[in-house]
Design a protein around this motif. Structure first.
Motif, short mmCIF file in Angstrom:
data_model
loop_
_atom_site.label_atom_id
_atom_site.label_comp_id
_atom_site.label_asym_id
_atom_site.label_seq_id
_atom_site.Cartn_x
_atom_site.Cartn_y
_atom_site.Cartn_z
N SER A 144 0.83 -1.21 0.00
CA SER A 144 0.00 0.00 0.00
C SER A 144 0.86 1.26 0.00
O SER A 144 0.61 2.20 -0.73
CB SER A 144 -0.90 0.01 1.23
N ARG A 280 4.39 14.56 -8.99
CA ARG A 280 5.16 13.31 -8.86
C ARG A 280 4.23 12.10 -8.92
O ARG A 280 4.64 10.98 -9.20
CB ARG A 280 5.95 13.30 -7.56
N GLN A 281 2.94 12.31 -8.63
CA GLN A 281 2.02 11.17 -8.62
C GLN A 281 1.80 10.57 -10.00
O GLN A 281 1.17 9.54 -10.13
CB GLN A 281 0.65 11.58 -8.03
N TYR A 284 2.32 7.08 -10.57
CA TYR A 284 1.29 6.09 -10.24
C TYR A 284 0.33 5.90 -11.41
O TYR A 284 -0.71 5.25 -11.26
CB TYR A 284 0.47 6.58 -9.05
N MET A 287 -1.29 2.51 -12.29
CA MET A 287 -2.28 2.01 -11.33
C MET A 287 -3.64 2.65 -11.59
O MET A 287 -4.68 2.00 -11.52
CB MET A 287 -1.82 2.28 -9.90
N ARG A 291 -6.94 0.58 -12.52
CA ARG A 291 -8.13 0.68 -11.66
C ARG A 291 -9.39 0.94 -12.50
O ARG A 291 -10.44 0.37 -12.23
CB ARG A 291 -7.94 1.79 -10.62
N GLU A 430 -4.08 -3.70 -7.02
CA GLU A 430 -4.29 -2.34 -7.55
C GLU A 430 -4.77 -1.41 -6.45
O GLU A 430 -5.41 -0.40 -6.73
CB GLU A 430 -5.28 -2.33 -8.71
N GLY A 431 -4.43 -1.75 -5.22
CA GLY A 431 -4.79 -0.88 -4.10
C GLY A 431 -5.80 -1.53 -3.19
O GLY A 431 -6.90 -1.83 -3.63
N GLN A 439 -8.14 7.60 0.31
CA GLN A 439 -7.75 8.61 -0.66
C GLN A 439 -8.95 9.44 -1.08
O GLN A 439 -8.89 10.65 -1.24
CB GLN A 439 -7.12 7.95 -1.89
N ARG A 442 -9.87 11.79 1.68
CA ARG A 442 -8.96 12.94 1.69
C ARG A 442 -9.39 13.95 0.62
O ARG A 442 -9.43 15.16 0.85
CB ARG A 442 -7.55 12.41 1.41
N LYS A 446 -11.00 17.89 1.16
CA LYS A 446 -10.48 19.09 0.49
C LYS A 446 -11.56 19.79 -0.31
O LYS A 446 -11.46 20.96 -0.60
CB LYS A 446 -9.31 18.69 -0.42
C1 LIG Z 1 -2.44 -14.04 -25.23
C2 LIG Z 1 -2.50 -12.68 -25.78
C3 LIG Z 1 -3.53 -11.80 -25.10
C4 LIG Z 1 -3.42 -10.41 -25.62
C5 LIG Z 1 -4.45 -9.49 -25.08
C6 LIG Z 1 -4.40 -9.37 -23.57
C7 LIG Z 1 -5.16 -8.13 -23.16
C8 LIG Z 1 -5.08 -7.88 -21.66
C9 LIG Z 1 -5.57 -6.50 -21.41
C10 LIG Z 1 -6.02 -6.10 -20.28
C11 LIG Z 1 -6.07 -7.03 -19.13
C12 LIG Z 1 -6.06 -6.16 -17.89
C13 LIG Z 1 -5.77 -7.08 -16.81
C14 LIG Z 1 -5.22 -6.34 -15.63
C15 LIG Z 1 -5.02 -7.38 -14.60
C16 LIG Z 1 -4.70 -6.79 -13.29
C17 LIG Z 1 -4.37 -7.91 -12.37
C18 LIG Z 1 -3.95 -7.38 -11.05
C19 LIG Z 1 -2.51 -7.01 -11.05
C20 LIG Z 1 -2.19 -6.24 -9.81
C21 LIG Z 1 -1.24 -5.31 -9.85
C22 LIG Z 1 -0.95 -4.54 -8.66
O1 LIG Z 1 -1.48 -4.73 -7.60
S1 LIG Z 1 0.20 -3.30 -8.95
C23 LIG Z 1 0.47 -2.58 -7.37
C24 LIG Z 1 -0.74 -1.82 -6.90
N1 LIG Z 1 -0.40 -1.09 -5.73
C25 LIG Z 1 -1.14 -0.07 -5.28
O2 LIG Z 1 -2.22 0.23 -5.78
C26 LIG Z 1 -0.57 0.69 -4.12
C27 LIG Z 1 -1.60 1.58 -3.48
N2 LIG Z 1 -0.95 2.74 -2.90
C28 LIG Z 1 -0.94 3.96 -3.60
O3 LIG Z 1 -1.47 4.13 -4.68
C29 LIG Z 1 -0.25 5.11 -2.90
O4 LIG Z 1 0.70 4.60 -1.99
C30 LIG Z 1 -1.27 5.99 -2.12
C31 LIG Z 1 -2.13 6.70 -3.13
C32 LIG Z 1 -2.12 5.15 -1.19
C33 LIG Z 1 -0.50 6.99 -1.27
O5 LIG Z 1 0.45 7.56 -2.12
P1 LIG Z 1 1.45 8.70 -1.56
O6 LIG Z 1 2.47 8.94 -2.58
O7 LIG Z 1 1.88 8.35 -0.19
O8 LIG Z 1 0.50 9.94 -1.60
P2 LIG Z 1 -0.30 10.66 -0.46
O9 LIG Z 1 0.66 11.28 0.49
O10 LIG Z 1 -1.38 9.80 0.10
O11 LIG Z 1 -0.99 11.77 -1.35
C34 LIG Z 1 -0.20 12.84 -1.89
C35 LIG Z 1 -1.03 13.53 -2.94
O12 LIG Z 1 -1.00 12.73 -4.12
C36 LIG Z 1 -2.32 12.46 -4.55
N3 LIG Z 1 -2.30 11.16 -5.22
C37 LIG Z 1 -2.02 9.97 -4.66
N4 LIG Z 1 -2.09 8.99 -5.60
C38 LIG Z 1 -2.42 9.60 -6.77
C39 LIG Z 1 -2.65 9.13 -8.09
N5 LIG Z 1 -2.59 7.81 -8.41
N6 LIG Z 1 -2.96 10.03 -9.05
C40 LIG Z 1 -3.06 11.34 -8.72
N7 LIG Z 1 -2.86 11.87 -7.47
C41 LIG Z 1 -2.54 10.99 -6.51
C42 LIG Z 1 -3.13 12.46 -3.29
O13 LIG Z 1 -4.48 12.65 -3.58
C43 LIG Z 1 -2.52 13.61 -2.55
O14 LIG Z 1 -2.99 14.80 -3.08
P3 LIG Z 1 -3.14 16.06 -2.11
O15 LIG Z 1 -4.14 15.66 -1.05
O16 LIG Z 1 -1.76 16.29 -1.54
O17 LIG Z 1 -3.62 17.14 -3.01
#
Ligand SMILES: CCCCCCCC/C=C\CCCCCCCCC/C=C/C(=O)SCCNC(=O)CCNC(=O)[C@H](O)C(C)(C)COP(=O)(O)OP(=O)(O)OC[C@H]1O[C@@H](n2cnc3c(N)ncnc32)[C@H](O)[C@@H]1OP(=O)(O)O
Ligand SMILES: Cc1cc2nc3c(=O)[nH]c(=O)nc-3n(C[C@H](O)[C@H](O)[C@H](O)COP(=O)(O)OP(=O)(O)OC[C@H]3O[C@@H](n4cnc5c(N)ncnc54)[C@H](O)[C@@H]3O)c2cc1C
Length: 636
Positions: A144, A280-281, A284, A287, A291, A430-431, A439, A442, A446
């Motif tokens: 996470s 910087r996000q 991400y 992801m 999602r 994917e989270g 999130q 949060r 805001k």
């Molecule tokens: C044979 C041939 C075939 C051919 C064809 C095939 C076709 C196939 C096609 C499609 C198939 C699709 C199949 C897909 C299968 C999927 C299977 C599953 C696979 C799984 C993969 C994974 O799990 S990957 C890893 C996933 N991990 C996560 O999701 C981790 C979760 N954690 C986070 O995302 C971050 O740590 C978290 C957001 C929780 C915290 O981040 P942090 O940097 O600490 O930020 P934070 O301090 O909380 O916030 C700061 C600031 O940033 C904003 N923010 C955070 N995240 C984002 C974002 N993603 N985008 C934009 N902004 C973001 C947040 O809101 C804060 O904003 P402010 O409040 O400061 O303004």
């Protein structure tokens, strides 16, 4: 009897044009054509057989998955299928495999975050599957908390190399799909260190295995993490463990300025780190992309379970026989309807929210290319929240569909246990769903001041009730002078309410579009009302406390729900037929199109390996001595 449609009487009750609804469900006539053609191609090809999975060992299961993936790729190449048709083929092959991550994450990550040079170098190889990629972000100690990842990538400007390293046991990459036994490359997420300074987590394209003999490269320790939930299920996927021991990211030598993934940051050959002025996000971004695809996948998984449970509920009869007449179809019981029809409505609701989210993601991507980051926060909140909402509801819904099928729902031949086992990790990958809702909370904190303004706009009454609920839940929490952490459990509830508001309002918006076909829009209106009133009933405490509905309204809503269930009842089989799933894809005797369940169940039982012999292995060793033991013990 074979060839007889035991559900014909149900299909004849339909009050709408099922073929027109098939187009609505598919999204367009073209999408329906592709889906229909590819699903039948897969169903008719013995190479894609899947009814034997539960009898295979892990190694046999995995090897069979490799065979199918290679066969699928050969089919795609031989038939010159488009990317859309290939994705549909993967969908109907219906087996988690390394190709999901190669096509669903590795390629999108390069497309979404790679520089022009990186895309020119890596995409042609990836599209031709001359390299096979995975997405290696999660570690043994962190999933996470992405900012807590420990893997390091240290740039040495003297030698123009990146050195990727796993400094601790907990920094081992852990979970990436396709990593364990197949991927030749990874997009590995590591803490970038340049000139002794750390610049946070970035993605790196790293080769893991030789393209000659598939052996792990020097400094790479890689393997599978072991059996997962359920027997067949996700064990077709080689989720892996990976340790780097000071691995030279060889591609950095030739492409030092582009070995770091991302157009958002660069490391020049002189060892200068250049962070451009984008959030910087964006690291991400992959992801966020996945999602939004997961939301569409939720409607597919839920509709599949609902199709099985609805058809079986129409076939199954229990109690209620009058004068020796037929017993009552369980689909006619109000309790069965109150459990099943909200799930049917949810499947359609998630289909349409998935369509909207796909549009939102395309819109934000287009804006990003113009350096417009204004909608990024909303896109993040929507993809995170809707992924959480739809996967939780779908996982719970598949389990409910199993229970709706009684004992036979627990048989592998019902297709429901496997569907549940394959689907439930969607609440985590994917989270984690709670982390994602935080999130959203949060984001709401805001923007809570803007919530009120939304109420004044001209919105349908139903939407206003849902909007008032969110505003009330937020103000109850935000009004209290306590920290986010202390209120987080309550704020998560408000986040769920916000996401439910989005689903309801987008369903209502869908109905404002031109929807062709006799009776089609009317059926969707019934389903939309069921979805909205079911949630209002489930969360009536929230709605009553806002004052925007009274106890009398709540009672009327419940009466209306019963009436709506009666309106759905004659159309239920047609509404699930509209999903246009083949029996092969459903993989369920209970959900078979012709409803000829009992003979198929009986026949399937005898195919179980346990029935290969009348007297089971072990009888002579264990049972016979038991049965023949001394009389004295038999008296105990
Ligand atoms: C044979 C041939 C075939 C051919 C064809 C095939 C076709 C196939 C096609 C499609 C198939 C699709 C199949 C897909 C299968 C999927 C299977 C599953 C696979 C799984 C993969 C994974 O799990 S990957 C890893 C996933 N991990 C996560 O999701 C981790 C979760 N954690 C986070 O995302 C971050 O740590 C978290 C957001 C929780 C915290 O981040 P942090 O940097 O600490 O930020 P934070 O301090 O909380 O916030 C700061 C600031 O940033 C904003 N923010 C955070 N995240 C984002 C974002 N993603 N985008 C934009 N902004 C973001 C947040 O809101 C804060 O904003 P402010 O409040 O400061 O303004
Ligand atoms: C089948 C499967 C496939 C996967 N495929 C991949 C892949 O291909 N690539 C990849 O990189 N990863 C993959 N993952 C890993 C997945 O992304 C992570 O497991 C997921 O992000 C959850 O992180 P975690 O395991 O650290 O859970 P944790 O965060 O440890 O969750 C444990 C508990 O802690 C709670 N929690 C955590 N933080 C907070 C907080 N701040 N506030 C409140 N509660 C909190 C959670 O809600 C949860 O209840 C896969 C996982 C699975 C199950």
């Amino acid at each position: 009897m074979e060839g007889v449609d035991h559900l014909a009487h149900e299909r004849n009750k339909s009050e709408f044009d099922v073929d027109a609804m098939k187009i609505v469900w598919a999204g367009s006539p073209h999408a329906f054509d592709v889906s229909d053609r590819i699903s039948k191609l897969v169903a008719s090809d013995p190479g894609f057989r899947k009814d034997n999975r539960s009898t295979l060992s892990r190694k046999e299961l995995f090897k069979n998955t490799l065979r199918k993936a290679a066969y699928a790729w050969k089919t795609i190449v031989d038939l010159r299928l488009s990317e859309e048709e290939a994705a549909k083929l993967r969908f109907y092959v219906d087996e988690p495999a390394f190709t999901d991550l190669h096509w669903g994450m590795f390629i999108p990550a390069i497309k979404g975050q790679g520089t022009e040079e990186q895309q020119q170098k890596w995409l042609p190889l990836a599209y031709k599957m001359q390299i096979i990629g995975c997405y290696a972000q999660t570690e043994l100690g962190h999933g996470s908390n992405v900012q807590g990842l420990e893997t390091t990538a240290t740039f040495d400007s003297q030698t123009d190399e990146f050195i990727i390293h796993s400094p601790t046991l907990t920094s081992s990459k852990w979970w990436p799909g396709g990593l364990g036994k197949v991927a030749t490359h990874a997009i590995a997420y590591a803490r970038l260190i340049v000139g002794g300074r750390e610049h946070g987590v970035h993605g790196f394209i790293v080769q893991l295995r030789s393209l000659e003999d598939h052996s792990p490269l020097l400094g790479i320790t890689v393997g599978d993490i072991g059996m997962k939930f359920g027997n067949g299920a996700y064990n077709t996927m080689d989720n892996g463990v990976l340790q780097f021991d000071h691995v030279l990211d060889v591609y950095s030598i030739a492409f030092a300025s582009i070995a770091v993934m991302l157009w958002v940051s660069q490391v020049t050959c002189e060892g200068k780190y250049k962070q451009s002025d984008v959030p910087r996000q964006l690291v991400y971004g992959t992801m966020v992309y996945v999602r939004q695809t997961i939301v569409a996948d939720a409607s597919c998984a839920l509709s599949r379970a609902v199709c099985i449970a609805t058809r079986y509920s129409a076939v199954r009869r229990q109690f209620g026989s009058q004068n020796g007449g037929p017993e009552t179809q369980v689909i006619d019981y109000k309790t069965q309807q109150s459990r099943l029809f909200p799930l049917l409505a949810s499947a359609y609701a998630f289909r349409f929210i998935g369509e909207w989210l796909k549009w939102l993601y395309a819109d934000v991507t287009q804006r990003l290319q113009a350096n417009d980051f204004s909608t990024l926060p909303e896109a993040h909140a929507c993809t995170a929240g809707l992924k959480s909402l739809t996967t939780t509801a779908t996982a719970d819904g598949i389990e409910e569909c199993r229970k709706l099928c009684g004992g036979h729902g627990y048989l592998c031949s019902s297709g429901l246990p496997e569907l549940f086992a394959v689907y439930v990790p969607a609440c985590t990958y994917e989270g984690d769903n709670t982390v994602l809702l935080l999130q959203v909370a949060r984001f709401l904190m805001k923007t809570v001041s803007q919530l009120g303004s939304r109420l004044s706009s001209k919105k349908p009454v139903g939407t206003i009730a849902y909007m008032t609920r969110v505003e009330h839940l937020m103000q109850c929490r935000c009004g209290v002078q306590r920290g986010f952490a202390e209120l987080s459990a309550d704020l998560v509830e408000a986040a769920v309410a916000h996401c439910q508001l989005i689903v309801v309002s987008k369903f209502i918006e869908k109905l404002q579009q031109e929807i062709p076909g006799k009776g089609v829009k009317q059926q969707l209106e019934v389903l939309c009302n069921i979805y909205a009133l079911f949630l209002l009933h489930k969360h009536q405490g929230d709605f009553l406390s806002t004052g925007c509905i009274t106890p009398k309204h709540a009672a009327l809503a419940n009466d209306e729900l019963r009436s709506l269930y009666s309106q759905v009842r004659p159309n239920a089989i047609a509404l699930v037929d509209a999903f246009n799933y083949t029996d092969h894809y459903l993989g369920s005797i209970l959900g078979c199109y012709d409803g000829n369940v009992y003979p198929k169940l009986y026949e399937a039982a005898w195919k179980d390996p346990l029935n290969e012999s009348v007297v089971p292995d072990g009888y002579h060793l264990y049972i016979r001595p038991l049965l023949k033991q001394e009389i004295r013990t038999a008296r105990l």
